[in-house]
Design a protein around this motif. Structure first.
Motif, PDB file in Angstrom:
ATOM      1  N   ALA A 112       0.148   5.797   3.250  1.00 16.06           N
ATOM      2  CA  ALA A 112       0.720   5.767   4.601  1.00 16.06           C
ATOM      3  C   ALA A 112       1.169   4.341   4.894  1.00 16.06           C
ATOM      4  CB  ALA A 112      -0.315   6.220   5.623  1.00 16.06           C
ATOM      5  N   LEU A 113       2.447   4.161   5.162  1.00 10.49           N
ATOM      6  CA  LEU A 113       3.002   2.838   5.455  1.00 10.49           C
ATOM      7  C   LEU A 113       3.317   2.782   6.955  1.00 10.49           C
ATOM      8  CD1 LEU A 113       4.471   3.942   2.523  1.00 10.49           C
ATOM      9  CD2 LEU A 113       4.841   1.473   2.415  1.00 10.49           C
ATOM     10  N   THR A 114       2.656   1.855   7.653  1.00 13.62           N
ATOM     11  CA  THR A 114       2.737   1.869   9.125  1.00 13.62           C
ATOM     12  C   THR A 114       3.503   0.679   9.705  1.00 13.62           C
ATOM     13  OG1 THR A 114       0.461   1.015   9.110  1.00 13.62           O
ATOM     14  CG2 THR A 114       0.737   3.350   9.527  1.00 13.62           C
ATOM     15  N   GLY A 115       4.634   0.338   9.084  1.00 16.64           N
ATOM     16  CA  GLY A 115       5.596  -0.539   9.729  1.00 16.64           C
ATOM     17  C   GLY A 115       5.518  -2.020   9.439  1.00 16.64           C
ATOM     18  N   ASP A 116       6.555  -2.731   9.934  1.00 19.88           N
ATOM     19  CA  ASP A 116       6.736  -4.176   9.773  1.00 19.88           C
ATOM     20  C   ASP A 116       6.717  -4.594   8.302  1.00 19.88           C
ATOM     21  OD1 ASP A 116       7.073  -4.521  12.460  1.00 19.88           O
ATOM     22  OD2 ASP A 116       5.315  -5.789  12.771  1.00 19.88           O
ATOM     23  N   TYR A 117       7.737  -4.117   7.578  1.00 19.20           N
ATOM     24  CA  TYR A 117       7.859  -4.406   6.153  1.00 19.20           C
ATOM     25  C   TYR A 117       8.477  -5.771   5.913  1.00 19.20           C
ATOM     26  CZ  TYR A 117       7.130   0.536   6.613  1.00 19.20           C
ATOM     27  OH  TYR A 117       6.618   1.750   6.998  1.00 19.20           O
ATOM     28  N   VAL A 118       9.339  -6.215   6.845  1.00 13.71           N
ATOM     29  CA  VAL A 118      10.035  -7.493   6.681  1.00 13.71           C
ATOM     30  C   VAL A 118       9.996  -8.269   7.998  1.00 13.71           C
ATOM     31  CG1 VAL A 118      11.573  -6.669   4.852  1.00 13.71           C
ATOM     32  CG2 VAL A 118      12.250  -6.406   7.251  1.00 13.71           C
ATOM     33  N   SER A 119      10.203  -9.580   7.874  1.00 16.58           N
ATOM     34  CA  SER A 119      10.314 -10.433   9.059  1.00 16.58           C
ATOM     35  C   SER A 119      11.706 -11.008   9.232  1.00 16.58           C
ATOM     36  CB  SER A 119       9.301 -11.583   8.978  1.00 16.58           C
ATOM     37  OG  SER A 119       7.991 -11.102   9.155  1.00 16.58           O
ATOM     38  N   LYS A 120      12.508 -10.962   8.166  1.00 15.20           N
ATOM     39  CA  LYS A 120      13.890 -11.453   8.213  1.00 15.20           C
ATOM     40  C   LYS A 120      14.795 -10.452   7.509  1.00 15.20           C
ATOM     41  CE  LYS A 120      13.355 -15.560  10.176  1.00 15.20           C
ATOM     42  NZ  LYS A 120      14.041 -15.944  11.420  1.00 15.20           N
ATOM     43  N   ALA A 121      16.014 -10.316   8.011  1.00 14.96           N
ATOM     44  CA  ALA A 121      16.945  -9.349   7.432  1.00 14.96           C
ATOM     45  C   ALA A 121      17.264  -9.670   5.978  1.00 14.96           C
ATOM     46  CB  ALA A 121      18.229  -9.303   8.262  1.00 14.96           C
ATOM     47  N   ASP A 122      17.288 -10.965   5.614  1.00 14.35           N
ATOM     48  CA  ASP A 122      17.644 -11.311   4.238  1.00 14.35           C
ATOM     49  C   ASP A 122      16.527 -10.973   3.244  1.00 14.35           C
ATOM     50  OD1 ASP A 122      15.805 -13.279   4.820  1.00 14.35           O
ATOM     51  OD2 ASP A 122      17.228 -14.939   4.731  1.00 14.35           O
ATOM     52  N   ALA A 123      15.362 -10.507   3.759  1.00 14.04           N
ATOM     53  CA  ALA A 123      14.281 -10.076   2.868  1.00 14.04           C
ATOM     54  C   ALA A 123      14.463  -8.627   2.425  1.00 14.04           C
ATOM     55  CB  ALA A 123      12.933 -10.232   3.563  1.00 14.04           C
ATOM     56  N   ILE A 124      15.407  -7.915   3.064  1.00 12.07           N
ATOM     57  CA  ILE A 124      15.672  -6.521   2.698  1.00 12.07           C
ATOM     58  C   ILE A 124      16.628  -6.530   1.511  1.00 12.07           C
ATOM     59  CG2 ILE A 124      16.384  -4.255   3.551  1.00 12.07           C
ATOM     60  CD1 ILE A 124      16.098  -5.410   6.397  1.00 12.07           C
ATOM     61  N   THR A 125      16.065  -6.528   0.332  1.00  5.32           N
ATOM     62  CA  THR A 125      16.853  -6.688  -0.886  1.00  5.32           C
ATOM     63  C   THR A 125      16.580  -5.537  -1.851  1.00  5.32           C
ATOM     64  OG1 THR A 125      15.111  -7.967  -1.979  1.00  5.32           O
ATOM     65  CG2 THR A 125      16.723  -9.199  -0.660  1.00  5.32           C
ATOM     66  N   GLN A 126      17.438  -5.436  -2.854  1.00  6.45           N
ATOM     67  CA  GLN A 126      17.228  -4.435  -3.895  1.00  6.45           C
ATOM     68  C   GLN A 126      15.947  -4.736  -4.664  1.00  6.45           C
ATOM     69  OE1 GLN A 126      18.853  -1.647  -4.243  1.00  6.45           O
ATOM     70  NE2 GLN A 126      17.595  -1.001  -6.000  1.00  6.45           N
ATOM     71  N   ALA A 127      15.613  -6.017  -4.775  1.00  5.97           N
ATOM     72  CA  ALA A 127      14.369  -6.385  -5.471  1.00  5.97           C
ATOM     73  C   ALA A 127      13.146  -5.831  -4.740  1.00  5.97           C
ATOM     74  CB  ALA A 127      14.270  -7.906  -5.590  1.00  5.97           C
ATOM     75  N   LEU A 128      13.177  -5.857  -3.406  1.00  6.94           N
ATOM     76  CA  LEU A 128      12.079  -5.288  -2.632  1.00  6.94           C
ATOM     77  C   LEU A 128      12.025  -3.770  -2.818  1.00  6.94           C
ATOM     78  CD1 LEU A 128       9.790  -5.521  -0.590  1.00  6.94           C
ATOM     79  CD2 LEU A 128      11.491  -5.437   1.252  1.00  6.94           C
ATOM     80  N   VAL A 129      13.192  -3.136  -2.867  1.00  5.59           N
ATOM     81  CA  VAL A 129      13.247  -1.696  -3.108  1.00  5.59           C
ATOM     82  C   VAL A 129      12.581  -1.352  -4.435  1.00  5.59           C
ATOM     83  CG1 VAL A 129      14.770   0.271  -3.558  1.00  5.59           C
ATOM     84  CG2 VAL A 129      15.301  -1.332  -1.706  1.00  5.59           C
ATOM     85  N   GLU A 130      12.865  -2.146  -5.467  1.00  5.10           N
ATOM     86  CA  GLU A 130      12.288  -1.877  -6.787  1.00  5.10           C
ATOM     87  C   GLU A 130      10.774  -2.030  -6.772  1.00  5.10           C
ATOM     88  OE1 GLU A 130      13.971  -0.592  -9.207  1.00  5.10           O
ATOM     89  OE2 GLU A 130      15.831  -0.713  -8.048  1.00  5.10           O
ATOM     90  N   VAL A 131      10.283  -3.005  -6.038  1.00  9.49           N
ATOM     91  CA  VAL A 131       8.827  -3.195  -5.934  1.00  9.49           C
ATOM     92  C   VAL A 131       8.193  -2.004  -5.240  1.00  9.49           C
ATOM     93  CG1 VAL A 131       7.008  -4.578  -4.843  1.00  9.49           C
ATOM     94  CG2 VAL A 131       8.889  -5.718  -6.015  1.00  9.49           C
ATOM     95  N   LEU A 132       8.762  -1.587  -4.101  1.00  6.41           N
ATOM     96  CA  LEU A 132       8.200  -0.474  -3.345  1.00  6.41           C
ATOM     97  C   LEU A 132       8.316   0.851  -4.102  1.00  6.41           C
ATOM     98  CD1 LEU A 132       9.441  -1.337   0.262  1.00  6.41           C
ATOM     99  CD2 LEU A 132       7.158  -1.670  -0.699  1.00  6.41           C
ATOM    100  N   ARG A 133       9.330   0.967  -4.940  1.00  9.93           N
ATOM    101  CA  ARG A 133       9.494   2.196  -5.732  1.00  9.93           C
ATOM    102  C   ARG A 133       8.338   2.383  -6.707  1.00  9.93           C
ATOM    103  NH1 ARG A 133      14.803   1.824  -7.844  1.00  9.93           N
ATOM    104  NH2 ARG A 133      15.615   3.020  -6.089  1.00  9.93           N
ATOM    105  N   ASP A 134       7.682   1.307  -7.059  1.00  6.43           N
ATOM    106  CA  ASP A 134       6.558   1.393  -7.995  1.00  6.43           C
ATOM    107  C   ASP A 134       5.274   1.910  -7.352  1.00  6.43           C
ATOM    108  OD1 ASP A 134       8.037   0.532 -10.135  1.00  6.43           O
ATOM    109  OD2 ASP A 134       7.460  -1.577  -9.940  1.00  6.43           O
ATOM    110  N   LEU A 135       5.273   2.062  -6.026  1.00  4.34           N
ATOM    111  CA  LEU A 135       4.103   2.631  -5.354  1.00  4.34           C
ATOM    112  C   LEU A 135       3.845   4.044  -5.880  1.00  4.34           C
ATOM    113  CD1 LEU A 135       4.197   1.842  -1.524  1.00  4.34           C
ATOM    114  CD2 LEU A 135       2.284   1.435  -3.081  1.00  4.34           C
ATOM    115  N   ARG A 136       2.564   4.329  -6.193  1.00  5.11           N
ATOM    116  CA  ARG A 136       2.220   5.646  -6.717  1.00  5.11           C
ATOM    117  C   ARG A 136       1.194   6.328  -5.807  1.00  5.11           C
ATOM    118  NH1 ARG A 136       2.156   2.490 -11.377  1.00  5.11           N
ATOM    119  NH2 ARG A 136      -0.134   2.488 -11.438  1.00  5.11           N
ATOM    120  N   ALA A 137       1.390   7.616  -5.593  1.00  3.46           N
ATOM    121  CA  ALA A 137       0.449   8.437  -4.835  1.00  3.46           C
ATOM    122  C   ALA A 137       0.452   9.829  -5.445  1.00  3.46           C
ATOM    123  CB  ALA A 137       0.840   8.494  -3.363  1.00  3.46           C
TER     124      ALA A 137
END
Length: 313
Positions: free
Chosen positions: A124-149
């Motif tokens: 369960a992810l409950t918000g505030d993933y970034v503090s700056k717009a430039d932190a929303i990157t493809q690299a962050l997407v790849e990291v979060l994609r590795d989450l397993r449940a």
């Protein structure tokens, strides 16, 4: 006087023996002397040294150690309405990563690895993933994609996600195979018994709507609600019923002074600082979160990744 005087014996007055001689006390130099009084100057010097050491240690802890000293907690929460098939289900809660100036992409990687090691059923992810717009990157997407449940990964937005770029945050989470719940729900089934995971929009968006989120869900089904801001627990109606709410937002205060507590809590109801709290409609678990905002410090308030186990009451 008759008799002779023996010079080898000490002279004693009449009726007095050697055992009756008065003792002359002398200081035994082999014994330690009593404590010496400390001068005022020395006292102030030592007090200042102790205070300075404590201050330096606290600064080291707040700036260097605690911000990255993740704590996995293991709350156990009993729910009367939980189906038997879901007894013992484990939910890992990721909240308030705040990737940006104070939390790096490597910070996010460590969180994902730590969460995966716990092998949760649900994330369960409950918000505030970034503090700056430039932190929303493809690299962050790849990291979060590795989450397993084992069962599923579900997310809601926080206020900082809106203050940066909500549409881009949503797109990034969905690209990472995470199910967004924006006043929506998802029904899970195990051995024919159902569990509802629902999520509402952030309170600051003025669009939080639990009625809409739970529309069409049977009353008897157990409902777990994700919401970034725990203040929303005070606004829940009697119907539809919510059995447990998971929230973040507070960071536990981020800086908690001994005997005083959190210096700043960004909520109206201060009881929602951290941990399990009894709300007016349901229990609320508030995570201390995993990142930092405003200043890159944590003191007496370690970043937290809760692995929540639900039990049938």
């Amino acid at each position: 006087m008759t008799g002779s005087y023996d010079k080898s014996k000490p002279f004693l007055p009449p009726h007095e023996t050697a055992d009756d001689q008065p003792l002359i006390e002398t200081q035994d130099k082999s014994q330690p002397a009593g404590p010496k009084k400390m001068s005022r100057r020395k006292f102030l010097k030592y007090t200042g040294l102790i205070a300075g050491t404590a201050l330096a240690g606290s600064a080291l802890d707040a700036l260097v150690l605690e911000p990255h000293w993740f704590e996995v907690t293991h709350p156990s929460i009993s729910i009367a309405n939980l189906p038997a098939a879901w007894d013992g289900v484990r939910i890992a809660q990721i909240s308030d990563m705040h990737i940006g100036p104070n939390s790096s992409l490597e910070h996010a990687r460590q969180i994902v690895d730590m969460c995966n090691d716990l092998q949760p059923d649900i994330v369960a992810l409950t918000g505030d993933y970034v503090s700056k717009a430039d932190a929303i990157t493809q690299a962050l997407v790849e990291v979060l994609r590795d989450l397993r449940a084992k069962i599923g990964k579900f997310a809601v937005l926080g206020n900082h996600d809106y203050w940066t770029n909500a549409h881009l945050v949503i797109a990034s989470l969905e690209s990472a195979d995470i199910t967004m719940l924006k006043n929506e729900h998802h029904i899970l089934s195990r051995s024919g018994q159902k569990l509802c995971i629902a999520g509402v929009d952030d309170l600051f968006s003025n669009n939080s709507d639990v009625v809409k989120a739970l529309a069409g869900v049977e009353r008897k089904i157990c409902k777990i609600l994700l919401c970034h801001n725990p203040d929303y627990a005070e606004m829940l109606p009697e119907e539809p019923r919510v059995d447990l709410m998971l929230a973040g937002h507070t960071h536990g205060g981020q800086v908690c002074l001994p005997l005083i507590g959190p210096m700043i809590l960004p909520v109206n109801f201060k009881k929602y600082a951290q941990g399990l709290v009894a709300g007016p409609r349901c229990p609320v678990y508030i995570s201390r979160g995993l990142g930092m905002v405003t200043v890159p410090v944590r003191f007496n308030c370690r970043p937290e990744l809760p692995l929540i186990t639900l039990h049938r009451a």
